[in-house]
Design a protein around this motif. Structure first.
Motif, mmCIF file in Angstrom:
data_model
loop_
_atom_site.group_PDB
_atom_site.id
_atom_site.type_symbol
_atom_site.label_atom_id
_atom_site.label_comp_id
_atom_site.label_asym_id
_atom_site.label_seq_id
_atom_site.Cartn_x
_atom_site.Cartn_y
_atom_site.Cartn_z
ATOM 1 N N LEU A 92 0.825 -1.207 0.000
ATOM 2 C CA LEU A 92 0.000 0.000 0.000
ATOM 3 C C LEU A 92 0.856 1.253 0.000
ATOM 4 O O LEU A 92 0.529 2.251 -0.652
ATOM 5 N N PHE A 93 1.989 1.217 0.716
ATOM 6 C CA PHE A 93 2.907 2.355 0.713
ATOM 7 C C PHE A 93 3.480 2.579 -0.685
ATOM 8 O O PHE A 93 3.545 3.718 -1.174
ATOM 9 N N GLY A 94 3.898 1.496 -1.342
ATOM 10 C CA GLY A 94 4.411 1.637 -2.701
ATOM 11 C C GLY A 94 3.363 2.155 -3.664
ATOM 12 O O GLY A 94 3.654 3.002 -4.521
ATOM 13 N N LEU A 95 2.118 1.670 -3.527
ATOM 14 C CA LEU A 95 1.037 2.147 -4.397
ATOM 15 C C LEU A 95 0.763 3.621 -4.167
ATOM 16 O O LEU A 95 0.581 4.391 -5.130
ATOM 17 N N THR A 96 0.750 4.037 -2.905
ATOM 18 C CA THR A 96 0.452 5.434 -2.586
ATOM 19 C C THR A 96 1.544 6.368 -3.084
ATOM 20 O O THR A 96 1.272 7.525 -3.422
ATOM 21 N N LEU A 97 2.778 5.901 -3.130
ATOM 22 C CA LEU A 97 3.854 6.718 -3.692
ATOM 23 C C LEU A 97 3.856 6.697 -5.214
ATOM 24 O O LEU A 97 4.177 7.701 -5.861
ATOM 25 N N LEU A 98 3.498 5.565 -5.791
ATOM 26 C CA LEU A 98 3.560 5.424 -7.247
ATOM 27 C C LEU A 98 2.524 6.294 -7.949
ATOM 28 O O LEU A 98 2.823 6.904 -8.987
ATOM 29 N N LEU A 99 1.329 6.368 -7.405
ATOM 30 C CA LEU A 99 0.267 7.121 -8.088
ATOM 31 C C LEU A 99 0.599 8.607 -8.233
ATOM 32 O O LEU A 99 0.441 9.171 -9.327
ATOM 33 N N PRO A 100 1.074 9.301 -7.175
ATOM 34 C CA PRO A 100 1.474 10.701 -7.400
ATOM 35 C C PRO A 100 2.637 10.848 -8.375
ATOM 36 O O PRO A 100 2.695 11.826 -9.129
ATOM 37 N N LEU A 101 3.565 9.888 -8.360
ATOM 38 C CA LEU A 101 4.675 9.969 -9.318
ATOM 39 C C LEU A 101 4.175 9.860 -10.754
ATOM 40 O O LEU A 101 4.681 10.536 -11.649
ATOM 41 N N ILE A 102 3.169 9.005 -10.965
ATOM 42 C CA ILE A 102 2.580 8.901 -12.307
ATOM 43 C C ILE A 102 1.954 10.229 -12.718
ATOM 44 O O ILE A 102 2.123 10.696 -13.856
ATOM 45 N N ALA A 103 1.231 10.850 -11.778
ATOM 46 C CA ALA A 103 0.598 12.136 -12.089
ATOM 47 C C ALA A 103 1.636 13.199 -12.409
ATOM 48 O O ALA A 103 1.487 13.976 -13.373
ATOM 49 N N VAL A 104 2.721 13.247 -11.623
ATOM 50 C CA VAL A 104 3.781 14.239 -11.878
ATOM 51 C C VAL A 104 4.456 13.975 -13.226
ATOM 52 O O VAL A 104 4.760 14.911 -13.986
ATOM 53 N N ALA A 105 4.668 12.703 -13.540
ATOM 54 C CA ALA A 105 5.296 12.374 -14.825
ATOM 55 C C ALA A 105 4.420 12.793 -16.000
ATOM 56 O O ALA A 105 4.918 13.309 -17.011
ATOM 57 N N VAL A 106 3.122 12.593 -15.869
ATOM 58 C CA VAL A 106 2.211 13.011 -16.944
ATOM 59 C C VAL A 106 2.220 14.523 -17.101
ATOM 60 O O VAL A 106 2.264 15.058 -18.231
ATOM 61 N N LEU A 107 2.193 15.252 -15.983
ATOM 62 C CA LEU A 107 2.233 16.715 -16.060
ATOM 63 C C LEU A 107 3.547 17.198 -16.662
ATOM 64 O O LEU A 107 3.571 18.142 -17.468
ATOM 65 N N GLY A 108 4.651 16.553 -16.280
ATOM 66 C CA GLY A 108 5.949 16.931 -16.848
ATOM 67 C C GLY A 108 6.018 16.676 -18.343
ATOM 68 O O GLY A 108 6.572 17.488 -19.102
ATOM 69 N N ALA A 109 5.435 15.559 -18.767
ATOM 70 C CA ALA A 109 5.438 15.264 -20.202
ATOM 71 C C ALA A 109 4.606 16.277 -20.969
ATOM 72 O O ALA A 109 4.953 16.656 -22.103
ATOM 73 N N GLY A 110 3.523 16.736 -20.371
ATOM 74 C CA GLY A 110 2.702 17.743 -21.052
ATOM 75 C C GLY A 110 3.394 19.083 -21.160
ATOM 76 O O GLY A 110 3.240 19.796 -22.174
ATOM 77 N N ALA A 111 4.171 19.455 -20.140
ATOM 78 C CA ALA A 111 4.845 20.761 -20.165
ATOM 79 C C ALA A 111 6.189 20.719 -20.876
ATOM 80 O O ALA A 111 6.759 21.784 -21.189
ATOM 81 N N ALA A 112 6.719 19.535 -21.154
ATOM 82 C CA ALA A 112 8.063 19.416 -21.723
ATOM 83 C C ALA A 112 8.227 20.126 -23.067
ATOM 84 O O ALA A 112 9.238 20.823 -23.282
ATOM 85 N N PRO A 113 7.291 20.010 -24.016
ATOM 86 C CA PRO A 113 7.495 20.723 -25.290
ATOM 87 C C PRO A 113 7.628 22.232 -25.114
ATOM 88 O O PRO A 113 8.485 22.863 -25.761
ATOM 89 N N MET A 153 0.869 -3.737 -9.193
ATOM 90 C CA MET A 153 0.449 -3.647 -10.582
ATOM 91 C C MET A 153 -0.870 -4.386 -10.808
ATOM 92 O O MET A 153 -1.734 -3.901 -11.555
ATOM 93 N N LYS A 154 -1.044 -5.531 -10.182
ATOM 94 C CA LYS A 154 -2.301 -6.263 -10.345
ATOM 95 C C LYS A 154 -3.468 -5.487 -9.747
ATOM 96 O O LYS A 154 -4.569 -5.489 -10.298
ATOM 97 N N SER A 155 -3.242 -4.831 -8.626
ATOM 98 C CA SER A 155 -4.320 -4.046 -8.028
ATOM 99 C C SER A 155 -4.676 -2.849 -8.907
ATOM 100 O O SER A 155 -5.850 -2.464 -9.000
#
Length: 434
Positions: free
Chosen positions: A236-257, A307-309
């Motif tokens: 649960l700790f890994g899942l809770t950390l992974l989800l915000p990292l995914i959100a930050v990565a998506v935002l970074g990819a959108g602002a990168a260009p 990942m399965k969850s």
């Protein structure tokens, strides 16, 4: 007349013979050499009217088929179905007044065992807190106290916001000073966020176990909830950390260009492109967060990996994204409003009791708020967390159960787990926590 299961026409002709006509006499067979002599009929000439005729050798009461449930599958008197009012005064209570109305679902715990409405999900979360208040409030209080004490100690002994605040408010500060002050501020905020995140993870894990048992009407102690949740805390700790990292990565990819355009010297065009890209990526990040929002109860109750969850959550949310988003948004707004009603008066009281008074609290350049403010406002945060933890965790778990009831008929397994005999027949499906 064709045979049907459990019923056969009387005196059925053997294979290859002719069926008797409506008068009861067998039809003559065409044979060479003339018409054969007429055989005596085995049928009585006096037959009951067609509408009242029944097979001889009527079934005994033990063999009689069970009567159809009123309002389901049978035909109403007179052969029609419009306007039929279901069972009479002796029928089951809670049935509708129209043909085909479904009976009331069993409710062994805090929710009825059927697809849930928005109000039932919110009421189920509150009912869990009210019906199991010793366990729920005990867990929430313990986690909130430990978390808030850690935050107060960090802010009082480790983190010094006054120096960073003065530098950030100084227009003559150098770039190195601003960078160092901003780094210290981000580090302090990150530590506080990490401690709060750990407390939220533990509270969510324990309250998930409590809510899942409250659904089937079974109590659970704090020790039992801890034993159920402890093996899944790391995931649960890994899942809770992974989800915000995914959100930050998506935002970074959108602002990168846009940032790349800024890097080549086109500042205005690049800044505009970065803002538009980040704005569009924000919608993608939100869609992903709601898509994976049921991963936490899936991980806790089904004992699956991270990942399965996440894949499980995506499967359950598919086709109902807006509904899941709306319910979780509503629950978050309600929880934050209730928490604010409690936290804001404590913050005002803390500011009044601190050395600088309320005016110092409103002055953002004050920096150091003092121990009195930290302690009094921390008490308000503890009380607010005691309310927000059960509501947010309960709504997420009940949403997960609602989606499984709609997609996988989980209500049948929940009824059997609650000890309801004969509920829904013998159909088996996925079990909660399997």
């Amino acid at each position: 007349m064709n045979d049907t299961p459990g019923w056969a026409s009387p005196g059925s002709a053997p294979s290859g013979a002719k069926e008797p006509d409506s008068s009861g006499a067998p039809e003559p067979a065409d044979q060479d050499g003339g018409t054969p002599p007429e055989q005596p009929s085995k049928w009585s000439k006096e037959q009951p009217p067609p509408g009242q005729w029944s097979a001889p050798g009527a079934q005994t009461p033990a063999q009689a088929p069970p009567p159809a449930a009123p309002g389901w599958g049978g035909r109403p008197p007179g052969g029609g179905h419009g306007g039929w009012n279901g069972p009479g005064p002796g029928g089951p209570a809670g049935w509708g007044s129209q043909w085909g109305a479904r009976p009331a679902a069993a409710k062994p715990g805090v929710i009825p065992l059927r697809p849930l409405g928005v109000g039932e999900i919110l009421d189920g979360a509150v009912s869990t807190m009210r019906g199991h208040w010793r366990t729920v409030l005990g867990i929430s209080l313990a986690v909130a106290v430990v978390t808030q004490v850690a935050v107060i100690l960090l802010q009082g002994f480790v983190l010094d916001d006054s120096a960073s605040t003065e530098v950030l408010n100084d227009p003559s500060a150098s770039l190195d000073e601003l960078t160092r002050a901003m780094g210290d501020t981000l580090l302090g905020s990150g530590l506080v966020l990490l401690v709060t995140l750990l407390g939220t993870i533990v509270a969510t894990a324990l309250l998930t176990s409590v809510t899942s048992r409250a659904v089937i009407g079974k109590p659970v102690t704090t020790g039992e909830a801890w034993r159920d949740a402890r093996p899944q805390l790391a995931g649960l700790f890994g899942l809770t950390l992974l989800l915000p990292l995914i959100a930050v990565a998506v935002l970074g990819a959108g602002a990168a260009p846009g940032l790349l355009v800024v890097a080549v010297g086109q500042n205005e065009a690049g800044a505009a492109l970065a803002v538009l890209g980040a704005f569009a990526a924000g919608f993608v990040a939100l869609w992903l967060m709601i898509r994976f929002s049921l991963a936490s109860p899936a991980l806790m109750l089904e004992k699956q990996g991270i990942m399965k969850s996440m894949r499980r959550s995506a499967k359950l949310v598919r086709g109902s994204w807006w509904r899941v988003f709306g319910i979780q948004l509503l629950a978050t707004i309600i929880a934050n409003i209730v928490a604010s009603i409690i936290v804001i008066p404590f913050a005002v009281l803390a500011a009044a009791l601190s050395g600088d008074g309320f005016a110092g609290f409103l002055d953002s350049s004050g920096g150091d708020l003092g121990w009195i403010f930290l302690i009094v406002s921390g008490i308000g945060s503890v009380i607010g967390s005691m309310i927000t933890f059960p509501i947010t965790a309960g709504v997420t778990v009940l949403l997960y159960i609602d989606r499984r009831i709609r997609r996988e008929a989980l209500d049948l397994d929940l009824a059997r787990a609650a000890g309801l005999q004969g509920y829904g027949g013998e159909t088996s499906g996925a079990t909660l926590g399997s």
